[in-house]
Design a protein around this motif. Structure first.
Motif, PDB file in Angstrom:
ATOM      1  N   LEU A 150       1.035  -1.218   0.108  1.00  0.00           N
ATOM      2  CA  LEU A 150       0.127  -0.002  -0.009  1.00  0.00           C
ATOM      3  C   LEU A 150       0.743   1.234   0.068  1.00  0.00           C
ATOM      4  N   ARG A 151       1.955   1.305   0.907  1.00  0.00           N
ATOM      5  CA  ARG A 151       2.863   2.453   0.798  1.00  0.00           C
ATOM      6  C   ARG A 151       3.467   2.748  -0.386  1.00  0.00           C
ATOM      7  N   ALA A 152       4.022   1.487  -1.231  1.00  0.00           N
ATOM      8  CA  ALA A 152       4.539   1.737  -2.654  1.00  0.00           C
ATOM      9  C   ALA A 152       3.730   2.185  -3.388  1.00  0.00           C
ATOM     10  N   SER A 153       2.348   1.885  -3.313  1.00  0.00           N
ATOM     11  CA  SER A 153       1.253   2.220  -4.425  1.00  0.00           C
ATOM     12  C   SER A 153       0.964   3.736  -4.427  1.00  0.00           C
ATOM     13  N   LEU A 154       1.559   4.539  -3.518  1.00  0.00           N
ATOM     14  CA  LEU A 154       1.413   5.839  -3.414  1.00  0.00           C
ATOM     15  C   LEU A 154       2.362   6.691  -4.273  1.00  0.00           C
ATOM     16  N   ALA A 155       3.486   5.978  -4.667  1.00  0.00           N
ATOM     17  CA  ALA A 155       4.394   6.557  -5.532  1.00  0.00           C
ATOM     18  C   ALA A 155       3.739   6.640  -6.967  1.00  0.00           C
ATOM     19  N   LEU A 156       2.991   5.733  -7.401  1.00  0.00           N
ATOM     20  CA  LEU A 156       2.353   5.579  -8.642  1.00  0.00           C
ATOM     21  C   LEU A 156       1.568   6.347  -8.951  1.00  0.00           C
ATOM     22  N   GLU A 157       1.585   6.935 -10.387  1.00  0.00           N
ATOM     23  CA  GLU A 157       0.769   7.982 -10.841  1.00  0.00           C
ATOM     24  C   GLU A 157      -0.667   7.257 -11.025  1.00  0.00           C
ATOM     25  N   SER A 158      -1.694   8.358 -10.635  1.00  0.00           N
ATOM     26  CA  SER A 158      -3.015   7.683 -10.741  1.00  0.00           C
ATOM     27  C   SER A 158      -3.334   7.404 -12.227  1.00  0.00           C
ATOM     28  N   ARG A 159      -4.171   6.352 -12.417  1.00  0.00           N
ATOM     29  CA  ARG A 159      -4.808   5.593 -13.689  1.00  0.00           C
ATOM     30  C   ARG A 159      -6.385   5.669 -13.662  1.00  0.00           C
ATOM     31  N   GLU A 160      -6.633   5.279 -15.013  1.00  0.00           N
ATOM     32  CA  GLU A 160      -8.250   5.430 -15.085  1.00  0.00           C
ATOM     33  C   GLU A 160      -8.783   4.124 -14.046  1.00  0.00           C
ATOM     34  N   GLY A 161     -10.020   4.468 -13.667  1.00  0.00           N
ATOM     35  CA  GLY A 161     -10.644   3.395 -12.863  1.00  0.00           C
ATOM     36  C   GLY A 161     -10.928   3.587 -11.329  1.00  0.00           C
ATOM     37  N   LEU A 162     -10.389   5.107 -10.887  1.00  0.00           N
ATOM     38  CA  LEU A 162     -10.460   5.373  -9.483  1.00  0.00           C
ATOM     39  C   LEU A 162     -11.820   6.120  -9.490  1.00  0.00           C
ATOM     40  N   ASP A 221       4.017   8.326  11.019  1.00  0.00           N
ATOM     41  CA  ASP A 221       5.210   8.265  10.166  1.00  0.00           C
ATOM     42  C   ASP A 221       4.320   8.316   8.868  1.00  0.00           C
ATOM     43  N   VAL A 222       4.302   9.653   8.369  1.00  0.00           N
ATOM     44  CA  VAL A 222       3.361   9.971   7.033  1.00  0.00           C
ATOM     45  C   VAL A 222       4.093   9.163   5.971  1.00  0.00           C
ATOM     46  N   TRP A 223       3.265   8.530   5.306  1.00  0.00           N
ATOM     47  CA  TRP A 223       3.660   7.711   3.866  1.00  0.00           C
ATOM     48  C   TRP A 223       3.486   8.662   2.747  1.00  0.00           C
ATOM     49  N   GLY A 224       2.476   9.297   2.717  1.00  0.00           N
ATOM     50  CA  GLY A 224       2.042  10.244   1.219  1.00  0.00           C
ATOM     51  C   GLY A 224       0.670  10.449   1.211  1.00  0.00           C
ATOM     52  N   MET A 225       0.272  10.869   0.135  1.00  0.00           N
ATOM     53  CA  MET A 225      -1.028  11.189  -0.155  1.00  0.00           C
ATOM     54  C   MET A 225      -1.785  10.264  -1.249  1.00  0.00           C
ATOM     55  N   ALA A 226      -2.854  10.030  -1.166  1.00  0.00           N
ATOM     56  CA  ALA A 226      -3.662   9.065  -1.987  1.00  0.00           C
ATOM     57  C   ALA A 226      -4.546  10.114  -2.841  1.00  0.00           C
ATOM     58  N   ASP A 227      -5.433   9.495  -3.756  1.00  0.00           N
ATOM     59  CA  ASP A 227      -6.400  10.243  -4.735  1.00  0.00           C
ATOM     60  C   ASP A 227      -7.290  10.919  -4.217  1.00  0.00           C
ATOM     61  N   ARG A 228      -7.390  12.071  -4.614  1.00  0.00           N
ATOM     62  CA  ARG A 228      -8.358  13.155  -3.840  1.00  0.00           C
ATOM     63  C   ARG A 228      -9.783  12.458  -4.306  1.00  0.00           C
ATOM     64  N   ARG A 237     -20.805   0.067   9.934  1.00  0.00           N
ATOM     65  CA  ARG A 237     -21.155   0.381   8.694  1.00  0.00           C
ATOM     66  C   ARG A 237     -20.148   1.602   8.106  1.00  0.00           C
ATOM     67  N   ILE A 238     -19.364   1.142   7.059  1.00  0.00           N
ATOM     68  CA  ILE A 238     -18.419   2.207   6.818  1.00  0.00           C
ATOM     69  C   ILE A 238     -18.897   2.248   5.230  1.00  0.00           C
ATOM     70  N   TRP A 239     -19.123   3.429   4.867  1.00  0.00           N
ATOM     71  CA  TRP A 239     -19.994   3.871   3.526  1.00  0.00           C
ATOM     72  C   TRP A 239     -19.697   4.940   2.817  1.00  0.00           C
ATOM     73  N   GLY A 240     -20.020   5.383   1.938  1.00  0.00           N
ATOM     74  CA  GLY A 240     -20.224   6.706   1.143  1.00  0.00           C
ATOM     75  C   GLY A 240     -18.596   6.876   0.796  1.00  0.00           C
ATOM     76  N   ALA A 241     -18.185   8.181   1.120  1.00  0.00           N
ATOM     77  CA  ALA A 241     -16.787   8.688   0.739  1.00  0.00           C
ATOM     78  C   ALA A 241     -15.661   7.910   1.592  1.00  0.00           C
ATOM     79  N   THR A 242     -15.996   7.489   2.676  1.00  0.00           N
ATOM     80  CA  THR A 242     -14.972   6.831   3.441  1.00  0.00           C
ATOM     81  C   THR A 242     -14.597   5.435   2.827  1.00  0.00           C
ATOM     82  N   ALA A 243     -15.825   4.719   2.372  1.00  0.00           N
ATOM     83  CA  ALA A 243     -15.671   3.483   1.772  1.00  0.00           C
ATOM     84  C   ALA A 243     -15.147   3.359   0.120  1.00  0.00           C
ATOM     85  N   ALA A 244     -15.620   4.610  -0.287  1.00  0.00           N
ATOM     86  CA  ALA A 244     -14.990   4.804  -1.922  1.00  0.00           C
ATOM     87  C   ALA A 244     -13.499   5.093  -1.647  1.00  0.00           C
ATOM     88  N   MET A 245     -13.059   5.774  -0.821  1.00  0.00           N
ATOM     89  CA  MET A 245     -11.475   5.743  -0.661  1.00  0.00           C
ATOM     90  C   MET A 245     -10.807   4.847  -0.359  1.00  0.00           C
TER      91      MET A 245
END
Length: 193
Positions: free
Chosen positions: A7-19, A98-105, A174-182
C-alpha cells in the motif's frame, strides 16, 4: 512484501483510470473546499485502520463512520490538516505519525475535495475522542477493509436519482459513502503495485 508495504509503495504510482472520482452532483461547477483525512494504519503484524464515529448531533454526516479529518485551514496543506484534525478529534499525537504520502483526492456530495493522507501509527495508542465531535473510534483490519469481497456496491434514491455507493460492514460498523470509496480507491491502487 506485506500488504501495508504494498500500500505504501502504491502511493508513488501515478493515478490511472478506474478510480472513483467522487460524488459530484450533475451540473456542479465548483472545485470544492479543500479537506484532508488521515488513514492511520496501525503498526502491528496484522495492521488495522483507525476510524471514528461522528456524533449524532453534528450538522453533516451525523453518526457516520469516517477517517479522522476535516477542512484545511487557510494556508494549510493536506498533510498538516489531516494530522491536526486527527489530534483534535481523537488525541492522536502528530509526532507519532510516520506519514507515507497522499492518495487520490475524492470529491464529496457535501462539496469537499478530500485528500487521504496515509501514515503508520503505533499500535494500541490511548486515544481519546473529542467529546463534541466524536462518539467513538475503532480499528478494523486493513486486510478486511481492502478486500474487494467486503466492498459491496449498493444503490439508493437521492434527489430523484439512483445513486451508487460502496459499503463495508465490519463487526456491526457500517463504513460507507466517501470513506468506503477512498478504501476502494486504495484497493485499486494496490492492484497496480
Amino acid at each position: 512484501m506485506t500488504l501495508a508495504e504494498r500500500l505504501r509503495a502504491s502511493l508513488a504510482l501515478e493515478s490511472r483510470e478506474g478510480l472513483l472520482p467522487g460524488d459530484l452532483m450533475e451540473g456542479a461547477t465548483d472545485v470544492g473546499k479543500e479537506a484532508a483525512v488521515l488513514v492511520a494504519i496501525t503498526d502491528r503484524d496484522e495492521p488495522g485502520v483507525i476510524f471514528t464515529v461522528r456524533r449524532e448531533h453534528l450538522r453533516t454526516h451525523a453518526g457516520q463512520v469516517s477517517f479522522p479529518g476535516g477542512r484545511c485551514d487557510p494556508g494549510e496543506g493536506a498533510v498538516e490538516a489531516a494530522l491536526r484534525e486527527a489530534d483534535e478529534e481523537i488525541g492522536l499525537p502528530q509526532s507519532v505519525v510516520d506519514v507515507w504520502g497522499m492518495a487520490d483526492r475524492y470529491r464529496t456530495i457535501t462539496g469537499y475535495c478530500v485528500t487521504p493522507v496515509l501514515g503508520l501509527v503505533p499500535a494500541d495508542l490511548a486515544l481519546a475522542p473529542h467529546e463534541h465531535e466524536v462518539a467513538d473510534w475503532f480499528e478494523a483490519p486493513l486486510s478486511f477493509v481492502l478486500d474487494p469481497a467486503n466492498q459491496q456496491l449498493m444503490s439508493a434514491e437521492f434527489q430523484g436519482r439512483t445513486r451508487h455507493y460502496y459499503e463495508i460492514n465490519w463487526q456491526g460498523r457500517r463504513i460507507w459513502g466517501a470513506t468506503a470509496a477512498m478504501l476502494v480507491n486504495l484497493k485499486r491502487r494496490l492492484e497496480w503495485a
